[in-house]
Scaffold this motif. Structure first.
Motif, PDB file in Angstrom:
ATOM      1  N   PRO A  72       0.838  -1.193   0.000  1.00  0.00           N
ATOM      2  CA  PRO A  72       0.000   0.000   0.000  1.00  0.00           C
ATOM      3  C   PRO A  72       0.879   1.251   0.000  1.00  0.00           C
ATOM      4  CG  PRO A  72      -0.062  -1.071   2.154  1.00  0.00           C
ATOM      5  CD  PRO A  72       0.706  -1.955   1.238  1.00  0.00           C
ATOM      6  N   GLY A  73       0.528   2.202  -0.844  1.00  0.00           N
ATOM      7  CA  GLY A  73       1.292   3.441  -0.941  1.00  0.00           C
ATOM      8  C   GLY A  73       2.481   3.365  -1.886  1.00  0.00           C
ATOM      9  N   GLU A  74       2.848   2.178  -2.331  1.00  0.00           N
ATOM     10  CA  GLU A  74       3.997   1.993  -3.226  1.00  0.00           C
ATOM     11  C   GLU A  74       3.508   2.058  -4.668  1.00  0.00           C
ATOM     12  OE1 GLU A  74       7.141   2.109  -4.695  1.00  0.00           O
ATOM     13  OE2 GLU A  74       7.556   1.434  -2.663  1.00  0.00           O
ATOM     14  N   THR A  75       3.947   3.031  -5.424  1.00  0.00           N
ATOM     15  CA  THR A  75       3.450   3.181  -6.793  1.00  0.00           C
ATOM     16  C   THR A  75       4.556   3.184  -7.833  1.00  0.00           C
ATOM     17  OG1 THR A  75       3.460   5.587  -6.566  1.00  0.00           O
ATOM     18  CG2 THR A  75       1.391   4.445  -6.049  1.00  0.00           C
ATOM     19  N   ARG A  76       5.780   2.854  -7.459  1.00  0.00           N
ATOM     20  CA  ARG A  76       6.874   2.907  -8.427  1.00  0.00           C
ATOM     21  C   ARG A  76       7.005   1.637  -9.255  1.00  0.00           C
ATOM     22  NH1 ARG A  76      11.192   4.546  -4.238  1.00  0.00           N
ATOM     23  NH2 ARG A  76       9.692   3.393  -3.043  1.00  0.00           N
ATOM     24  N   ALA A  77       6.615   0.505  -8.723  1.00  0.00           N
ATOM     25  CA  ALA A  77       6.750  -0.749  -9.470  1.00  0.00           C
ATOM     26  C   ALA A  77       5.399  -1.444  -9.523  1.00  0.00           C
ATOM     27  CB  ALA A  77       7.783  -1.666  -8.825  1.00  0.00           C
ATOM     28  N   ILE A  78       4.909  -1.671 -10.709  1.00  0.00           N
ATOM     29  CA  ILE A  78       3.625  -2.344 -10.897  1.00  0.00           C
ATOM     30  C   ILE A  78       3.868  -3.840 -10.916  1.00  0.00           C
ATOM     31  CG2 ILE A  78       1.691  -2.681 -12.474  1.00  0.00           C
ATOM     32  CD1 ILE A  78       2.184   0.238 -13.396  1.00  0.00           C
ATOM     33  N   LYS A  79       3.151  -4.546 -10.078  1.00  0.00           N
ATOM     34  CA  LYS A  79       3.283  -6.002  -9.973  1.00  0.00           C
ATOM     35  C   LYS A  79       2.466  -6.707 -11.039  1.00  0.00           C
ATOM     36  CE  LYS A  79       2.955  -9.584  -6.485  1.00  0.00           C
ATOM     37  NZ  LYS A  79       2.709  -9.910  -5.101  1.00  0.00           N
ATOM     38  N   ALA A  80       1.270  -6.187 -11.337  1.00  0.00           N
ATOM     39  CA  ALA A  80       0.383  -6.779 -12.345  1.00  0.00           C
ATOM     40  C   ALA A  80      -0.603  -5.704 -12.797  1.00  0.00           C
ATOM     41  CB  ALA A  80      -0.372  -7.971 -11.765  1.00  0.00           C
ATOM     42  N   LYS A  81      -1.275  -5.958 -13.901  1.00  0.00           N
ATOM     43  CA  LYS A  81      -2.340  -5.092 -14.396  1.00  0.00           C
ATOM     44  C   LYS A  81      -3.594  -5.950 -14.504  1.00  0.00           C
ATOM     45  CE  LYS A  81       0.412  -1.803 -17.043  1.00  0.00           C
ATOM     46  NZ  LYS A  81      -0.095  -0.542 -16.529  1.00  0.00           N
ATOM     47  N   LEU A  82      -4.702  -5.409 -14.021  1.00  0.00           N
ATOM     48  CA  LEU A  82      -5.966  -6.133 -14.072  1.00  0.00           C
ATOM     49  C   LEU A  82      -6.928  -5.391 -14.980  1.00  0.00           C
ATOM     50  CD1 LEU A  82      -6.403  -7.025 -10.290  1.00  0.00           C
ATOM     51  CD2 LEU A  82      -5.501  -8.465 -12.115  1.00  0.00           C
ATOM     52  N   ALA A  83      -7.555  -6.110 -15.880  1.00  0.00           N
ATOM     53  CA  ALA A  83      -8.518  -5.535 -16.817  1.00  0.00           C
ATOM     54  C   ALA A  83      -9.849  -5.291 -16.119  1.00  0.00           C
ATOM     55  CB  ALA A  83      -8.709  -6.482 -17.996  1.00  0.00           C
ATOM     56  N   ALA A  84     -10.674  -4.458 -16.733  1.00  0.00           N
ATOM     57  CA  ALA A  84     -12.024  -4.205 -16.224  1.00  0.00           C
ATOM     58  C   ALA A  84     -12.770  -5.523 -16.076  1.00  0.00           C
ATOM     59  CB  ALA A  84     -12.771  -3.281 -17.177  1.00  0.00           C
ATOM     60  N   ASN A  85     -13.587  -5.627 -15.066  1.00  0.00           N
ATOM     61  CA  ASN A  85     -14.417  -6.793 -14.740  1.00  0.00           C
ATOM     62  C   ASN A  85     -13.648  -7.997 -14.218  1.00  0.00           C
ATOM     63  OD1 ASN A  85     -16.950  -5.613 -15.267  1.00  0.00           O
ATOM     64  ND2 ASN A  85     -16.572  -5.865 -17.457  1.00  0.00           N
ATOM     65  N   THR A  86     -12.346  -7.873 -13.999  1.00  0.00           N
ATOM     66  CA  THR A  86     -11.587  -8.977 -13.412  1.00  0.00           C
ATOM     67  C   THR A  86     -12.062  -9.182 -11.974  1.00  0.00           C
ATOM     68  OG1 THR A  86      -9.637  -8.484 -14.746  1.00  0.00           O
ATOM     69  CG2 THR A  86      -9.280  -9.794 -12.765  1.00  0.00           C
ATOM     70  N   PRO A  87     -12.402 -10.417 -11.585  1.00  0.00           N
ATOM     71  CA  PRO A  87     -12.795 -10.655 -10.193  1.00  0.00           C
ATOM     72  C   PRO A  87     -11.580 -10.631  -9.270  1.00  0.00           C
ATOM     73  CG  PRO A  87     -12.809 -12.712 -11.420  1.00  0.00           C
ATOM     74  CD  PRO A  87     -12.482 -11.625 -12.406  1.00  0.00           C
ATOM     75  N   VAL A  88     -11.739  -9.968  -8.135  1.00  0.00           N
ATOM     76  CA  VAL A  88     -10.703  -9.939  -7.101  1.00  0.00           C
ATOM     77  C   VAL A  88     -11.373 -10.193  -5.759  1.00  0.00           C
ATOM     78  CG1 VAL A  88      -9.153  -8.366  -8.333  1.00  0.00           C
ATOM     79  CG2 VAL A  88     -10.855  -7.425  -6.776  1.00  0.00           C
ATOM     80  N   SER A  89     -10.639 -10.784  -4.858  1.00  0.00           N
ATOM     81  CA  SER A  89     -11.127 -10.973  -3.496  1.00  0.00           C
ATOM     82  C   SER A  89     -10.445  -9.939  -2.611  1.00  0.00           C
ATOM     83  CB  SER A  89     -10.792 -12.377  -2.998  1.00  0.00           C
ATOM     84  OG  SER A  89     -11.481 -13.327  -3.767  1.00  0.00           O
ATOM     85  N   LEU A  90     -11.250  -9.115  -1.937  1.00  0.00           N
ATOM     86  CA  LEU A  90     -10.708  -8.109  -1.022  1.00  0.00           C
ATOM     87  C   LEU A  90     -10.446  -8.778   0.316  1.00  0.00           C
ATOM     88  CD1 LEU A  90     -12.987  -5.029  -1.757  1.00  0.00           C
ATOM     89  CD2 LEU A  90     -10.863  -5.692  -2.847  1.00  0.00           C
TER      90      LEU A  90
END
Length: 144
Positions: A72-90
């Motif tokens: 959280p708060g780290e924006t320099r390195a992107i780990k993955a990109k998720l497309a619209a409508n991709t299911p995620v578990s919070l």
């Protein structure tokens, strides 16, 4: 001919040993990132108690998609990109709900495979089998 083979065999056997004795690459082969070292914070599961699923909410990424980060708060390195409508578990959120710790399957994978619907006794780091990371608040449609 036998003498040539007798000479070549020890030389061939020594090749793998020579390859093993190569020094490790220097530390400066790491990717260049400006600023302080990158932070990484695993997503915690089971934060809602032992009576609820390890990750209590399933959501979908909003239109435009979202980036997944290492902490959280780290924006320099992107780990993955998720497309619209991709299911995620919070699985967890920062105190101000600015960041959500999420678990998600590999592209084309089944979210049920992520093993986060059962309860866990105590909160712990998510260790797979799916992917995990942090997304900015407001990038998912809650409960979708």
């Amino acid at each position: 001919m036998k003498h040539g083979l007798a000479f070549a065999l020890p030389a061939l056997l020594a090749l793998p040993l020579a390859a093993c004795s190569q020094p490790a690459p220097p530390a400066d082969n790491a990717p260049v990132v400006s600023g302080e070292p990158l932070a990484s914070r695993p997503v915690m599961i089971g934060t809602e108690g032992p009576q609820l699923p390890a990750c209590a909410s399933t959501s979908r990424v909003k239109a435009g998609g979202t980036d997944v980060y290492w902490a959280p708060g780290e924006t320099r390195a992107i780990k993955a990109k998720l497309a619209a409508n991709t299911p995620v578990s919070l699985c967890e959120a920062t105190d101000d709900d600015a960041w959500f710790g999420v678990v998600f399957p590999a592209p084309g994978g089944d979210p049920a495979f992520c093993d986060i619907t059962r309860a866990v006794r105590t909160p712990r780091e998510y260790q797979g089998p799916c992917r995990w990371g942090w997304i900015k608040g407001g990038t998912v449609q809650l409960g979708a």
